[in-house]
Design a protein around this motif. Structure first.
Motif, PDB file in Angstrom:
ATOM      1  N   ASN A  53     -29.459  74.215  -1.443  1.00  0.00           N
ATOM      2  CA  ASN A  53     -28.251  74.027  -2.244  1.00  0.00           C
ATOM      3  C   ASN A  53     -28.146  72.551  -2.617  1.00  0.00           C
ATOM      4  N   LEU A  54     -28.047  72.315  -3.918  1.00  0.00           N
ATOM      5  CA  LEU A  54     -28.053  70.926  -4.398  1.00  0.00           C
ATOM      6  C   LEU A  54     -26.835  70.658  -5.267  1.00  0.00           C
ATOM      7  N   THR A  55     -26.466  69.395  -5.343  1.00  0.00           N
ATOM      8  CA  THR A  55     -25.416  68.985  -6.280  1.00  0.00           C
ATOM      9  C   THR A  55     -26.082  68.169  -7.377  1.00  0.00           C
ATOM     10  N   LEU A  56     -25.851  68.548  -8.608  1.00  0.00           N
ATOM     11  CA  LEU A  56     -26.443  67.815  -9.730  1.00  0.00           C
ATOM     12  C   LEU A  56     -25.357  67.032 -10.461  1.00  0.00           C
ATOM     13  N   ILE A  57     -25.632  65.750 -10.697  1.00  0.00           N
ATOM     14  CA  ILE A  57     -24.724  64.954 -11.535  1.00  0.00           C
ATOM     15  C   ILE A  57     -25.483  64.691 -12.824  1.00  0.00           C
ATOM     16  N   VAL A  58     -25.038  65.313 -13.898  1.00  0.00           N
ATOM     17  CA  VAL A  58     -25.828  65.342 -15.126  1.00  0.00           C
ATOM     18  C   VAL A  58     -25.084  64.684 -16.281  1.00  0.00           C
TER      19      VAL A  58
ATOM     20  N   THR B 235     -27.863  65.278  -3.380  1.00  0.00           N
ATOM     21  CA  THR B 235     -27.198  65.108  -4.667  1.00  0.00           C
ATOM     22  C   THR B 235     -28.210  64.429  -5.586  1.00  0.00           C
ATOM     23  N   ILE B 236     -28.400  64.994  -6.759  1.00  0.00           N
ATOM     24  CA  ILE B 236     -29.408  64.468  -7.687  1.00  0.00           C
ATOM     25  C   ILE B 236     -28.741  64.060  -8.989  1.00  0.00           C
ATOM     26  N   THR B 237     -28.980  62.814  -9.423  1.00  0.00           N
ATOM     27  CA  THR B 237     -28.439  62.411 -10.720  1.00  0.00           C
ATOM     28  C   THR B 237     -29.520  62.602 -11.776  1.00  0.00           C
ATOM     29  N   ILE B 238     -29.118  63.090 -12.923  1.00  0.00           N
ATOM     30  CA  ILE B 238     -30.066  63.348 -14.013  1.00  0.00           C
ATOM     31  C   ILE B 238     -29.512  62.707 -15.279  1.00  0.00           C
TER      32      ILE B 238
ATOM     33  N   ALA C  11     -23.244  72.676  -9.243  1.00  0.00           N
ATOM     34  CA  ALA C  11     -23.868  73.086  -7.986  1.00  0.00           C
ATOM     35  C   ALA C  11     -25.088  73.925  -8.342  1.00  0.00           C
ATOM     36  N   ALA C  12     -26.240  73.590  -7.764  1.00  0.00           N
ATOM     37  CA  ALA C  12     -27.433  74.428  -7.945  1.00  0.00           C
ATOM     38  C   ALA C  12     -27.661  75.130  -6.618  1.00  0.00           C
ATOM     39  N   ARG C  13     -27.495  76.463  -6.633  1.00  0.00           N
ATOM     40  CA  ARG C  13     -27.551  77.200  -5.362  1.00  0.00           C
ATOM     41  C   ARG C  13     -28.861  77.940  -5.206  1.00  0.00           C
ATOM     42  N   ALA C  14     -29.278  78.100  -3.959  1.00  0.00           N
ATOM     43  CA  ALA C  14     -30.467  78.883  -3.598  1.00  0.00           C
ATOM     44  C   ALA C  14     -31.681  78.485  -4.438  1.00  0.00           C
TER      45      ALA C  14
ATOM     46  N   PRO D 231     -37.847  76.042  -3.350  1.00  0.00           N
ATOM     47  CA  PRO D 231     -38.557  74.758  -3.293  1.00  0.00           C
ATOM     48  C   PRO D 231     -39.860  74.758  -4.087  1.00  0.00           C
ATOM     49  N   ASP D 232     -40.381  75.922  -4.427  1.00  0.00           N
ATOM     50  CA  ASP D 232     -41.623  75.975  -5.198  1.00  0.00           C
ATOM     51  C   ASP D 232     -41.397  75.853  -6.696  1.00  0.00           C
ATOM     52  N   MET D 233     -40.118  75.832  -7.116  1.00  0.00           N
ATOM     53  CA  MET D 233     -39.855  75.677  -8.539  1.00  0.00           C
ATOM     54  C   MET D 233     -40.142  74.241  -8.959  1.00  0.00           C
ATOM     55  N   SER D 234     -40.460  74.095 -10.251  1.00  0.00           N
ATOM     56  CA  SER D 234     -40.554  72.744 -10.774  1.00  0.00           C
ATOM     57  C   SER D 234     -39.136  72.273 -11.093  1.00  0.00           C
ATOM     58  N   PHE D 235     -39.010  70.991 -11.361  1.00  0.00           N
ATOM     59  CA  PHE D 235     -37.688  70.447 -11.648  1.00  0.00           C
ATOM     60  C   PHE D 235     -37.074  71.107 -12.881  1.00  0.00           C
ATOM     61  N   LEU D 236     -37.912  71.320 -13.891  1.00  0.00           N
ATOM     62  CA  LEU D 236     -37.390  71.917 -15.119  1.00  0.00           C
ATOM     63  C   LEU D 236     -37.025  73.383 -14.922  1.00  0.00           C
ATOM     64  N   GLU D 237     -37.789  74.088 -14.070  1.00  0.00           N
ATOM     65  CA  GLU D 237     -37.421  75.483 -13.766  1.00  0.00           C
ATOM     66  C   GLU D 237     -36.069  75.535 -13.066  1.00  0.00           C
ATOM     67  N   MET D 238     -35.854  74.554 -12.214  1.00  0.00           N
ATOM     68  CA  MET D 238     -34.547  74.477 -11.551  1.00  0.00           C
ATOM     69  C   MET D 238     -33.454  74.326 -12.611  1.00  0.00           C
ATOM     70  N   LEU D 239     -33.700  73.462 -13.613  1.00  0.00           N
ATOM     71  CA  LEU D 239     -32.704  73.290 -14.679  1.00  0.00           C
ATOM     72  C   LEU D 239     -32.542  74.581 -15.484  1.00  0.00           C
ATOM     73  N   ASP D 240     -33.653  75.297 -15.688  1.00  0.00           N
ATOM     74  CA  ASP D 240     -33.564  76.592 -16.396  1.00  0.00           C
ATOM     75  C   ASP D 240     -32.603  77.533 -15.666  1.00  0.00           C
TER      76      ASP D 240
END
Ligand code: HEM
Ligand code: SF4
Ligand code: FES
Lengths: 252, 233
Positions: A6-11, A100-103, A27-30, A33-42
């Motif tokens: 579970n991650l918090t994104l500041i975009v 927490t990830i800033t983008i 909030a990015a839930r569940a 970990p094998d996803m790429s960063f862009l897949e996570m954004l998808d």
């Protein structure tokens, strides 16, 4: 097996070039970990679309680290700070549950924001048009290997040719300098016999265009080299400075 | 010629070449200063020798002034362009990847050095009494050389000047900043001039830092020795 992170994104969200823009938290839930960063954004975007919100706009194309489209500053570092890795090749296992990830988009006057994380990098195209080419004869195909190229030069030219034009160097530099990109192109062509006829003109014109686009100058901080996904080195900048001086002294 | 003054690369050339010239001066100046440890006769003879030919003295002074002027001009111009190229930073102002402290503070260290140079000239060259905090006109310090001729007593001026702790500390801070500036500047100069390559770069970077350290020690030696009472009138 745990159900992901579970991650918090500041975009950075910005409607268009003219709007002001601001940070939004998601909030990015569940997250697998094998996803790429862009897949996570998808996945985050799917969620936003289902809720009837505007998805986060970001650039991508090949998603295998070769096209140079993807462009986000992750936690303050272009492409996220993993050595020789584009954002599309960055995997979520780099992060920890609860992070927490800033983008943010590339920041430079010469790269105006189009929307959210998408910036207009056509300044690079204009620099290439100014001199990033070699002229060739049309007509019958020449014999392969007819022009001998010393192995050392070939290796250096190939290293420089790896640049994918992503613009991370500009995004990382405190001066938003495009020197690493331009010098990669100048080196790539200038090291080869085919690039000699236009060598002086090339460096002068490309630098003139670089300046006209409003990129900053190099203060040798090394930030560009540190974030470059293709490991283009500062040696190229030195080579370009040398070429420029020669062209200048020749009075061209 | 147009490119030299108008392009970013040309201005970097100006900065690097004038920086190299100033670095050369700074080395010579340190060696000159260290003669104070050889005693009153040595340093006063050296100072008299420098002052003896007005023509050469002024050529050197004008040369230095032009170099400082061009260096500061290109630094300020390029820094303003760089700021304009990157008006918006990132969230929480992260330190740019891999950028050393010295490399990020070049303009600041440079401008403080410039302010110091002005003070230093007023202090020991123009000899303005108000800035030396001793309450004595350094211009009036004279002694006789071996043949009985009158010359400036630079030895006593140095000792009286550095006996004032604030002045000494200011000198040491300024010299510290100069060396911070040079620890990045000397190696950066090689890249700006197109003289860097894979094999030499690590050596250059280390040598730049080494040279900066030697300069720092060489320069602070004089005020430190005066404050510790090792150099006496
Ligand atoms: C005795 C005085 C000084 C010496 C010996 C000196 C030396 C140098 C050298 C060798 C460089 C490297 C050139 C390059 O990057 O290509 C440099 C860069 C620079 N200097 Fe100075 N400098 C002095 C004074 C100043 C002053 C007074 C300023 C005030 C504005 C200044 C500002 C800068 C800046 C902004 C750079 C560019 C930094 C960079 O390339 O990252 N310097 N200096
Ligand atoms: S030099 Fe590196 S960071 Fe810059 S555009 Fe090319 S690949 Fe991207
Ligand atoms: S999407 Fe092509 S390099 Fe990342």
């Amino acid at each position: 097996m745990e159900k992901g992170m579970n991650l918090t994104l500041i975009v950075w969200r910005q409607k268009d070039a003219k709007s002001k823009g601001s940070f939004a938290t998601y909030a990015a839930r569940a997250v697998n970990p094998d996803m790429s960063f862009l897949e996570m954004l998808d996945v985050v975007n799917d969620d936003l679309i289902q809720r009837g919100e505007e998805p986060i706009a970001f650039d991508s194309d090949c998603r295998e680290g070769i096209c140079g489209s993807c462009s986000c500053v992750i936690n303050g570092v272009p492409h996220g700070g993993q050595k020789a890795t584009t954002a599309c090749q960055l995997h979520m296992r780099m992060f920890k549950d609860g992070d927490t990830i800033t983008i943010e988009p590339w920041r430079a006057s010469a790269f105006p924001i189009v929307k959210d994380l998408v910036v207009d990098r056509s300044a690079f195209d204009r620099i290439i048009q100014a001199g990033g080419f070699v002229s060739v004869r049309t007509g019958g195909a020449p014999d392969g290997n007819a022009i001998l190229v010393p192995k050392e030069d070939c290796d250096l030219a190939m290293d420089a040719a790896q640049c994918i034009g992503c613009g991370a160097c500009v995004a990382a530099c405190k001066n938003a300098s495009a020197m690493l990109f331009v010098s990669a192109k100048v080196s790539h062509l200038g090291l080869l016999p085919q690039g000699q006829p236009e060598r002086d003109r090339r460096v002068l014109n490309m630098v003139a265009q670089m300046d006209a686009e409003g990129f900053g100058s190099c203060t040798v901080t090394g930030s560009c080299e540190a974030v470059c996904p293709k490991e283009i080195t500062l040696d190229n900048i030195s080579r370009m400075n040398g070429d420029y001086a020669v062209a200048m002294v020749k009075g061209k | 010629m147009n490119n030299l003054f108008h392009s970013t690369l040309g201005k970097k050339y100006i900065m690097a070449l004038t920086g190299a010239g100033l670095f050369g001066f700074v080395v010579m100046h340190m060696l000159g200063n260290l003669q104070v440890f050889l005693g009153q006769e040595a340093i006063n003879r050296y100072a008299h020798f420098l002052q003896s030919s007005k023509e050469l003295l002024w050529s050197a002074r004008i040369g230095l002034l032009v170099m400082v002027g061009l260096h500061v001009w290109s630094a300020v111009k390029l820094s303003a362009e760089n700021k304009a190229a990157r008006p918006v930073g990132y969230l929480n102002n992260p330190t740019p990847a891999a950028a050393s402290y010295a490399s990020r503070t070049m303009l600041m260290s440079g401008l403080i050095i410039a302010a110091f140079i002005v003070y230093h000239l007023l202090h020991f060259t123009v000899k303005v009494e108000a800035v030396n905090l001793v309450g004595l006109d350094f211009g009036k310090l004279h002694e006789q050389d071996l043949t009985g001729r009158l010359r400036a007593d630079v030895y006593r001026m140095i000792i009286l000047g550095f006996k004032v702790p604030v002045v000494s500390v200011f000198y040491m801070i300024a010299v510290g900043l100069l060396c911070l500036h040079l620890s990045h500047g000397i190696s950066a100069m090689f890249q700006s001039l197109g003289l860097r390559n894979k094999a030499w770069w690590p050596v250059l970077q280390q040598s730049a830092k080494g040279a900066a350290l030697v300069l720092f020690l060489g320069y602070i030696a004089v005020p430190v020795a005066v404050l510790l009472g090792l150099l006496k009138e």
